[in-house]
Design an enzyme around this catalytic site. Structure first.
Site, PDB file in Angstrom:
ATOM      1  N   GLU A 302     -22.712   8.550   5.919  1.00  0.00           N
ATOM      2  CA  GLU A 302     -21.644   7.550   5.915  1.00  0.00           C
ATOM      3  C   GLU A 302     -20.980   7.415   7.290  1.00  0.00           C
ATOM      4  O   GLU A 302     -19.771   7.292   7.408  1.00  0.00           O
ATOM      5  CB  GLU A 302     -20.604   7.891   4.839  1.00  0.00           C
ATOM      6  N   ASP A 376     -23.993   9.987  -6.470  1.00  0.00           N
ATOM      7  CA  ASP A 376     -22.600  10.171  -6.064  1.00  0.00           C
ATOM      8  C   ASP A 376     -21.662  10.331  -7.245  1.00  0.00           C
ATOM      9  O   ASP A 376     -20.919   9.407  -7.573  1.00  0.00           O
ATOM     10  CB  ASP A 376     -22.152   8.975  -5.208  1.00  0.00           C
ATOM     11  N   GLU A 404     -13.181  10.058  -9.442  1.00  0.00           N
ATOM     12  CA  GLU A 404     -13.412   8.840  -8.665  1.00  0.00           C
ATOM     13  C   GLU A 404     -14.090   7.755  -9.487  1.00  0.00           C
ATOM     14  O   GLU A 404     -13.762   6.572  -9.366  1.00  0.00           O
ATOM     15  CB  GLU A 404     -14.260   9.185  -7.435  1.00  0.00           C
TER      16      GLU A 404
END
Length: 712
Positions: A302, A376, A404
């Site tokens: 990332e 993820d 998340e």
């Protein structure tokens, strides 16, 4: 004044809480120590601590605080044995020489709790080979009493299966928390190292109570400033607070720090000047924090810098840092989350492709930290293919405690079943029984360096985690890190008893609510192996229709590929062969939709909407059924919680009640928005009896959340 109120006031005063703060706000977590109706500790009047080290001292203070609160009468500290009292002492204490105790197998952190006779008095003894073990034993004894058992019946022995049990805080230096849903960062970097907030001590107490022994203070998307002298001093202040509780501090290291802080022209790990800079930096940190744990590193992921920027491998980068901390007995936790700028084939395959060829090339003080799944932290992912396929390298599990992708702070989603599901999963690497847990605890491939990390859900909210039930995920992580063979049900029962009260009338319905809550989230968000269909960026709410972003893997469409005829990603032999990354025996099962678990079907295979499920219905019928079941479960949560109103304090009841209403509304939104989109693609009608979505697809697409939390 009633006796009950007197007991409540006494407990509050003992804990140092002002009397107006009698309302429950969740601050005390599972360490409430409120008087029990049948305490089983009526005879306990003393806590004797044989030794005066900082850790033994805090163990004695905790035991005194706990027993006084649970019994609602004063508990004295003493160096003398008193009948019915509790004695805390290391196994090598002279007073224990007359006892024959099996402490030799407890290691450095295990404990033993027994009723014994010392100096002619019958007492409850908490002992271990080290002060830390005694502390863990003290918390275990308090848990035993909190969950409704008598003090004198305690017969407890335990030692951790995993060496490194670490919370990763994705906390930024400006006070924001990436993927944080419970307020600002717990660390007030601005006032550290001078002001040492009492919350830091309570944080350490809570972690020690569940066996967590490490804390990574800063975000894996690290700033180099974290390694400067002022911030090292701030970290040292926290280390001083945590040390008596057996907790080491770690720092996330930015790989380009030699350039940003040291003025070097490169961060090439094979450059001698770069290696020298890191050695000097490690020496500086260890002068301030002698027991510093080491570094956590996110590299070449990332946009973060890393060794691949210099055409070096992850092992080259990890080993260079490992050499810097090795003289101080430090370790490097090197993350295998390598979500790169370019990922031509399949994001799910990249970590294996990058790391599997490096098996056996990492230094002995490096542990590779692997997310539980290959993409993820989805509501459900198959376990990561690196587990079971890197036998020469210690692998550290990384779970995400903060939700998340599971409704963030407001949805009740107990993650214990997800942790258990992953740890119980069989890699088949060495035949049946080669579970992920055996990889993580080192027994499968004979590794001594073992670890489990959890991305923390902790912030400055009074209840620490954004809601009462979110606290259960922090608690469950600690328990599974201590013992991966534990069960989510047993952990939930202990948590419920300690957080509310140990009566069956409270514990049974609370545990029943928790047990299916994560599965419900899977049902109304990502049924039958779907994944990453959340709106992009903030990951709040549904967005399966998004397909026009610059990079393919930013788009939810990339993860489902739905067309009129079929849905799912073909990762079997007829597709990109991602299934071949698993051990051969398992790869053969996953290669065929018929032998792939249906819960993972669309993760591994692309199948027609008319594909027949084992129930006999079509895939489309099954998907609609899952969505409806998930929404239905949230309605059941509301009803179950309403029935508990007389048994729960008003403040915690009201907040949870409100959040459950939000969850039910948003589960319906997830269901309706998803079905609206799928129907626009497949052209199919809803099965008979299924309710139509409340709005058309354009309405759902128009929803916009620019200030959703956790995405600074």
């Amino acid at each position: 004044m009633s006796n009950a109120l007197k007991r409540g006031l006494f407990a509050c005063l003992l804990a140092g809480v002002a009397t107006p703060a009698l309302a429950e706000d969740g601050y005390d977590l599972w360490l409430r120590y409120h008087p029990l109706t049948t305490s089983g500790i009526a005879d306990a009047t003393t806590v004797a601590v044989l030794g005066d080290t900082p850790t033994l001292t805090v163990a004695g203070q905790e035991m005194q605080r706990g027993l006084a609160g649970l019994s609602a009468h004063p508990i004295q500290t003493s160096v003398a044995m008193r009948p019915g009292g509790v004695v805390l002492a290391r196994a090598d204490t002279p007073a224990l020489r007359s006892l024959t105790l099996a402490t030799q197998t407890l290691g450095e952190e295990g404990y033993l709790v027994r009723s014994v006779t010392l100096e002619g008095q019958r007492v409850t003894l908490v002992t271990a080979n080290t002060d830390r073990g005694v502390l863990y034993g003290a918390f275990a004894l308090l848990r035993w009493v909190q969950t409704g058992h008598s003090l004198s019946s305690a017969n407890l022995t335990s030692m951790p299966h995993v060496a490194l049990r670490v919370l990763d805080h994705w906390d930024n230096l400006d006070g924001t928390v990436e993927r944080g849903y419970s307020g600002q960062s717990l660390w007030d970097w601005w006032t550290l190292p001078d002001y040492r907030d009492p919350r830091y001590t309570d944080y350490a107490r809570a972690n020690a109570s569940i066996g967590i022994n490490g804390s990574v203070l800063n975000n894996v998307n690290a700033k180099a400033d974290s390694l400067t002298a002022p911030y090292i001093a701030k970290a040292a202040a926290l280390a001083d607070i945590f040390r008596p509780y057996g907790i080491k501090v770690y720092l996330s290291a930015r790989f380009s720090a030699p350039i940003e802080l040291g003025g070097l022209k490169t961060a090439d790990p094979l450059d001698p000047k770069v290696a020298a800079w890191w050695r000097a930096k490690a020496d500086e940190i260890y002068r301030a924090i002698p027991d510093f744990g080491g570094f956590l590193v996110k590299a070449n992921s990332e946009g973060q810098p890393g060794p691949q920027d210099y055409h070096r491998t992850h092992a080259d980068g990890a080993n260079m840092l490992a050499a810097a901390v090795a003289p101080h007995k430090g370790i490097v936790m090197w993350r295998a989350f390598v979500y790169a700028q370019e990922n031509a084939e399949d994001r799910a395959k990249q970590a294996y492709d990058d790391f599997h060829p490096l098996d056996g090339t990492f230094a002995s003080n490096v542990i590779v930290q692997v997310k539980n799944g290959a993409i993820d932290f989805q509501p459900r992912e198959p376990f990561h293919p690196l587990f079971g396929t890197m036998p020469k390298t210690p692998l550290m599990m990384e779970f995400q405690i903060t939700k998340e992708y599971l409704g963030q702070a407001t949805h009740l989603a107990y993650l214990g079943p997800m942790f258990e599901e992953t740890l119980r999963a069989d890699t088949l690497a060495h035949g049946t029984g080669s579970t992920v847990a055996r990889v993580v605890d080192g027994t499968l491939d004979h590794h001594a360096l073992t670890g489990m990390a959890g991305v923390a859900n902790i912030g400055r909210d009074r209840d620490w985690s954004g809601s009462t039930f979110n606290q259960a995920n922090w608690y469950a992580f600690g328990r599974f890190a201590w013992n991966p063979d534990d069960t989510s049900d047993a952990i939930a029962r202990d948590w419920a008893a300690m957080t509310f009260d140990p009566t069956t009338a409270t514990v049974t319905p609370v545990v029943r609510m928790m047990a299916g809550s994560r599965e419900a989230v899977v049902d109304y968000m990502t049924p039958l192996g779907l994944g990453h269909v959340m709106a992009t960026g903030h990951h709040y709410g549904p967005g399966p229709w998004i397909s026009d972003l610059k990079r393919p893997e930013w788009n939810p469409y990339y993860y489902h590929r739905a067309t009129k005829d079929a849905i799912g990603v073909e990762r079997g032999p007829k597709g990109n062969a991602a299934t071949a990354q698993y051990a051969p025996a398992l790869a053969r099962l996953l290669a065929d939709p018929a032998t792939t678990p249906e819960r993972d079907l669309l993760w591994f295979h692309r199948v027609p909407w008319t594909y027949k499920l084992r129930s006999g219905g079509t895939l489309w019928q099954g998907m609609v059924g899952h969505y409806d079941r998930g929404v239905g479960y949230t309605a059941g949560l509301q009803s179950a919680w309403t029935a508990l109103r007389p048994r729960i304090d008003a403040e915690r009841f009201a907040k949870t009640d409100t959040f459950l209403a939000i969850q039910h509304r948003e589960a319906q939104w997830w269901r309706d928005a998803s079905l609206s989109y799928w129907m626009s693609v497949n052209g199919l009608a809803l099965p008979p009896g299924a309710k139509s979505p409340a709005h058309d697809l354009d309405w759902y697409k128009a929803q916009h959340f620019p200030y959703a939390p956790g995405n600074p």
